[in-house]
Design a protein around this motif. Structure first.
Motif, PDB file in Angstrom:
ATOM      1  N   HIS A  86       0.830  -1.210   0.000  1.00 19.23           N
ATOM      2  CA  HIS A  86       0.000   0.000   0.000  1.00 19.23           C
ATOM      3  C   HIS A  86       0.870   1.267   0.000  1.00 19.23           C
ATOM      4  CE1 HIS A  86      -3.868  -1.929   0.392  1.00 19.23           C
ATOM      5  NE2 HIS A  86      -3.477  -2.625   1.455  1.00 19.23           N
ATOM      6  N   ALA A  87       1.980   1.236   0.734  1.00 20.15           N
ATOM      7  CA  ALA A  87       2.843   2.418   0.841  1.00 20.15           C
ATOM      8  C   ALA A  87       3.572   2.722  -0.458  1.00 20.15           C
ATOM      9  CB  ALA A  87       3.860   2.209   1.965  1.00 20.15           C
ATOM     10  N   LEU A  88       3.787   1.702  -1.287  1.00 18.94           N
ATOM     11  CA  LEU A  88       4.568   1.881  -2.514  1.00 18.94           C
ATOM     12  C   LEU A  88       3.964   2.943  -3.428  1.00 18.94           C
ATOM     13  CD1 LEU A  88       7.030   0.778  -4.089  1.00 18.94           C
ATOM     14  CD2 LEU A  88       5.470  -0.828  -5.193  1.00 18.94           C
ATOM     15  N   ARG A  89       2.650   3.093  -3.399  1.00 20.32           N
ATOM     16  CA  ARG A  89       2.025   4.074  -4.303  1.00 20.32           C
ATOM     17  C   ARG A  89       2.305   5.514  -3.889  1.00 20.32           C
ATOM     18  NH1 ARG A  89      -3.306   5.925  -2.864  1.00 20.32           N
ATOM     19  NH2 ARG A  89      -4.122   4.963  -0.963  1.00 20.32           N
ATOM     20  N   TYR A  90       2.818   5.709  -2.674  1.00 16.50           N
ATOM     21  CA  TYR A  90       3.181   7.050  -2.221  1.00 16.50           C
ATOM     22  C   TYR A  90       4.631   7.400  -2.571  1.00 16.50           C
ATOM     23  CZ  TYR A  90      -1.094   6.803   0.576  1.00 16.50           C
ATOM     24  OH  TYR A  90      -2.392   6.686   0.983  1.00 16.50           O
ATOM     25  N   LEU A  91       5.353   6.447  -3.144  1.00 16.06           N
ATOM     26  CA  LEU A  91       6.753   6.654  -3.497  1.00 16.06           C
ATOM     27  C   LEU A  91       6.832   7.055  -4.966  1.00 16.06           C
ATOM     28  CD1 LEU A  91       9.639   4.347  -2.347  1.00 16.06           C
ATOM     29  CD2 LEU A  91       9.616   5.292  -4.644  1.00 16.06           C
ATOM     30  N   GLN A  92       7.360   8.245  -5.230  1.00 13.87           N
ATOM     31  CA  GLN A  92       7.393   8.794  -6.579  1.00 13.87           C
ATOM     32  C   GLN A  92       8.805   8.736  -7.162  1.00 13.87           C
ATOM     33  OE1 GLN A  92       4.507   9.720  -8.046  1.00 13.87           O
ATOM     34  NE2 GLN A  92       3.496   9.120  -6.130  1.00 13.87           N
ATOM     35  N   PRO A  93       8.939   8.356  -8.447  1.00 13.70           N
ATOM     36  CA  PRO A  93      10.273   8.301  -9.077  1.00 13.70           C
ATOM     37  C   PRO A  93      10.962   9.663  -9.077  1.00 13.70           C
ATOM     38  CG  PRO A  93       8.614   7.202 -10.433  1.00 13.70           C
ATOM     39  CD  PRO A  93       7.868   7.930  -9.352  1.00 13.70           C
ATOM     40  N   ASP A  94      12.282   9.631  -9.106  1.00 10.30           N
ATOM     41  CA  ASP A  94      13.129  10.824  -9.221  1.00 10.30           C
ATOM     42  C   ASP A  94      13.020  11.755  -8.015  1.00 10.30           C
ATOM     43  OD1 ASP A  94      14.172  10.162 -11.839  1.00 10.30           O
ATOM     44  OD2 ASP A  94      12.189  10.681 -12.611  1.00 10.30           O
ATOM     45  N   GLU A  95      12.582  11.220  -6.873  1.00  6.59           N
ATOM     46  CA  GLU A  95      12.535  12.009  -5.647  1.00  6.59           C
ATOM     47  C   GLU A  95      13.659  11.578  -4.704  1.00  6.59           C
ATOM     48  OE1 GLU A  95       8.018  13.562  -5.032  1.00  6.59           O
ATOM     49  OE2 GLU A  95       8.569  11.742  -3.935  1.00  6.59           O
ATOM     50  N   THR A  96      13.837  12.383  -3.668  1.00  7.51           N
ATOM     51  CA  THR A  96      14.732  12.014  -2.564  1.00  7.51           C
ATOM     52  C   THR A  96      13.855  11.614  -1.387  1.00  7.51           C
ATOM     53  OG1 THR A  96      16.479  13.534  -3.264  1.00  7.51           O
ATOM     54  CG2 THR A  96      16.512  12.822  -0.959  1.00  7.51           C
ATOM     55  N   VAL A  97      14.032  10.389  -0.899  1.00  7.74           N
ATOM     56  CA  VAL A  97      13.175   9.877   0.166  1.00  7.74           C
ATOM     57  C   VAL A  97      14.025   9.364   1.325  1.00  7.74           C
ATOM     58  CG1 VAL A  97      11.364   9.263  -1.466  1.00  7.74           C
ATOM     59  CG2 VAL A  97      13.021   7.527  -0.773  1.00  7.74           C
ATOM     60  N   PHE A  98      13.457   9.446   2.504  1.00 10.65           N
ATOM     61  CA  PHE A  98      14.066   8.867   3.705  1.00 10.65           C
ATOM     62  C   PHE A  98      13.312   7.589   4.030  1.00 10.65           C
ATOM     63  CE2 PHE A  98      13.790   8.148   8.278  1.00 10.65           C
ATOM     64  CZ  PHE A  98      15.124   8.169   8.666  1.00 10.65           C
ATOM     65  N   ILE A  99      14.060   6.502   4.278  1.00  7.60           N
ATOM     66  CA  ILE A  99      13.452   5.240   4.688  1.00  7.60           C
ATOM     67  C   ILE A  99      14.002   4.858   6.057  1.00  7.60           C
ATOM     68  CG2 ILE A  99      13.168   2.792   4.160  1.00  7.60           C
ATOM     69  CD1 ILE A  99      13.167   3.452   1.231  1.00  7.60           C
ATOM     70  N   ASP A 100      13.115   4.698   6.996  1.00  5.84           N
ATOM     71  CA  ASP A 100      13.440   4.450   8.402  1.00  5.84           C
ATOM     72  C   ASP A 100      14.020   3.043   8.598  1.00  5.84           C
ATOM     73  OD1 ASP A 100      13.592   4.994  11.103  1.00  5.84           O
ATOM     74  OD2 ASP A 100      11.427   5.167  11.405  1.00  5.84           O
ATOM     75  N   CYS A 101      14.451   2.772   9.809  1.00  5.94           N
ATOM     76  CA  CYS A 101      14.968   1.453  10.156  1.00  5.94           C
ATOM     77  C   CYS A 101      13.809   0.533  10.550  1.00  5.94           C
ATOM     78  CB  CYS A 101      15.977   1.562  11.297  1.00  5.94           C
ATOM     79  SG  CYS A 101      15.272   2.162  12.844  1.00  5.94           S
ATOM     80  N   GLY A 102      14.124  -0.690  10.958  1.00  2.55           N
ATOM     81  CA  GLY A 102      13.100  -1.621  11.412  1.00  2.55           C
ATOM     82  C   GLY A 102      12.894  -2.772  10.441  1.00  2.55           C
ATOM     83  N   SER A 103      11.911  -3.600  10.755  1.00  2.00           N
ATOM     84  CA  SER A 103      11.673  -4.815   9.974  1.00  2.00           C
ATOM     85  C   SER A 103      10.518  -4.685   8.995  1.00  2.00           C
ATOM     86  CB  SER A 103      11.383  -5.981  10.926  1.00  2.00           C
ATOM     87  OG  SER A 103      10.227  -5.715  11.703  1.00  2.00           O
ATOM     88  N   THR A 104       9.810  -3.550   9.001  1.00  2.00           N
ATOM     89  CA  THR A 104       8.683  -3.364   8.088  1.00  2.00           C
ATOM     90  C   THR A 104       9.136  -2.814   6.743  1.00  2.00           C
ATOM     91  OG1 THR A 104       7.123  -3.011   9.898  1.00  2.00           O
ATOM     92  CG2 THR A 104       6.486  -2.173   7.733  1.00  2.00           C
ATOM     93  N   LEU A 105       9.968  -1.804   6.766  1.00  2.00           N
ATOM     94  CA  LEU A 105      10.301  -1.084   5.537  1.00  2.00           C
ATOM     95  C   LEU A 105      11.291  -1.815   4.646  1.00  2.00           C
ATOM     96  CD1 LEU A 105      10.291   2.529   6.982  1.00  2.00           C
ATOM     97  CD2 LEU A 105       8.615   1.487   5.455  1.00  2.00           C
ATOM     98  N   ILE A 106      11.866  -2.928   5.133  1.00  2.00           N
ATOM     99  CA  ILE A 106      12.660  -3.758   4.218  1.00  2.00           C
ATOM    100  C   ILE A 106      11.764  -4.286   3.094  1.00  2.00           C
ATOM    101  CG2 ILE A 106      14.439  -4.410   5.873  1.00  2.00           C
ATOM    102  CD1 ILE A 106      12.965  -7.025   6.354  1.00  2.00           C
ATOM    103  N   HIS A 107      10.486  -4.496   3.400  1.00  2.00           N
ATOM    104  CA  HIS A 107       9.557  -4.951   2.368  1.00  2.00           C
ATOM    105  C   HIS A 107       9.312  -3.855   1.331  1.00  2.00           C
ATOM    106  CE1 HIS A 107       8.634  -8.652   4.526  1.00  2.00           C
ATOM    107  NE2 HIS A 107       8.535  -7.934   5.635  1.00  2.00           N
ATOM    108  N   LEU A 108       9.218  -2.611   1.787  1.00  2.00           N
ATOM    109  CA  LEU A 108       9.052  -1.503   0.850  1.00  2.00           C
ATOM    110  C   LEU A 108      10.242  -1.426  -0.088  1.00  2.00           C
ATOM    111  CD1 LEU A 108       7.486   1.001  -0.128  1.00  2.00           C
ATOM    112  CD2 LEU A 108       8.716   2.335   1.609  1.00  2.00           C
ATOM    113  N   VAL A 109      11.439  -1.550   0.457  1.00  2.00           N
ATOM    114  CA  VAL A 109      12.654  -1.512  -0.375  1.00  2.00           C
ATOM    115  C   VAL A 109      12.631  -2.637  -1.404  1.00  2.00           C
ATOM    116  CG1 VAL A 109      15.158  -1.759  -0.353  1.00  2.00           C
ATOM    117  CG2 VAL A 109      14.032  -0.360   1.384  1.00  2.00           C
TER     118      VAL A 109
END
Length: 251
Positions: A86-109
């Motif tokens: 669900h979160a992937l649709r909020y990620l836009q190409p050619d932007e600069t984004v911060f991705i936090d630590c933890g075990s959830t956001l490894i899936h986003l990556v």
């Protein structure tokens, strides 16, 4: 009193003071092998229980073992991946984004398409390790002192680097979300980085599974209304907290 009884007493006293003790610490405390400690614990179920590699007093199911990234990765993994979808649709190409630590956001990556161009700022080894394999990602890894429990780095240099960056979107993780008491995590060293990343970002997204709803963890870092969206496996939550109190939000 024989040696075994002395060990049992020493372990009981340590648990009375500390509530939870790691197997390695218990072995060092009593100057015996970990196998001996395991045997003592197994032979005294009326006195001791276990949570993974941690020892607790018997009859304390309310206690949780200290946070460790490896154990957290195994918990609610399907829900974490769905939240990241669900979160992937909020990620836009050619932007600069911060991705936090933890075990959830490894899936986003892992879900970022190979042809997506991004500049990604992070401070966790497990996140950086996955980003390195993405050919169109420019990686900025914040430095500092390494904290094994969360596989993350922390220190003033990380905040200084964030001050110099323009961040379009920050994707944050948390261990607890409560409408009244805010958003919290397990590790206090993460708080300055999380807050700075939120401050510097144009958009802020919290990504977590629903098991975190109505939980409060030790380190508060934001209020629920600080985010543009709070995203779970069911999709974005109502930001006014409607239906949160059950701890489950329907699809």
């Amino acid at each position: 009193m024989n040696a075994k009884n002395r060990r049992i007493m020493a372990l009981s006293l340590a648990l009375a003071e500390r509530k939870v003790i790691h197997l390695k610490e218990a072995a060092a405390l009593m100057q015996v092998s970990e196998m001996t400690v395991r045997r003592d614990v197994a032979e005294n179920p009326d006195l001791f229980g276990t949570l993974g590699p941690h020892i607790i007093a018997a009859g304390r199911p309310d206690l949780e073992a200290p946070y460790a990234i490896g154990r957290a990765a195994e918990s609610h993994s399907v829900a974490k991946r769905q939240a990241s979808i669900h979160a992937l649709r909020y990620l836009q190409p050619d932007e600069t984004v911060f991705i936090d630590c933890g075990s959830t956001l490894i899936h986003l990556v892992d879900l970022i398409p190979a042809d997506t161009r991004l500049t990604v700022v992070c401070y966790a080894f497990n996140i950086a390790d996955r980003l390195i394999a993405k050919p169109n990602i420019t990686l900025i890894l914040l430095g500092g002192v390494y904290h094994p429990a969360s596989a993350s780095f922390a220190g003033a240099s990380g905040a200084d680097t964030l001050n110099a960056l323009g961040i379009n979107a920050s994707f944050l993780s948390a261990s607890g979300i409560d409408q009244q008491r805010g958003v919290s995590c397990e590790q206090f060293h993460e708080v300055p980085i999380k807050r700075k990343a939120m401050q510097m970002a144009q958009r802020r997204y919290l990504v977590c599974d629903q098991s975190k709803i109505c939980r409060v963890r030790p380190a508060h870092f934001a209020d629920t209304d600080d985010f543009d969206a709070i995203i779970t496996e069911a999709g974005p939550l109502p930001l006014d907290g409607t239906s949160w109190q059950s701890g489950i939000v329907a699809n």
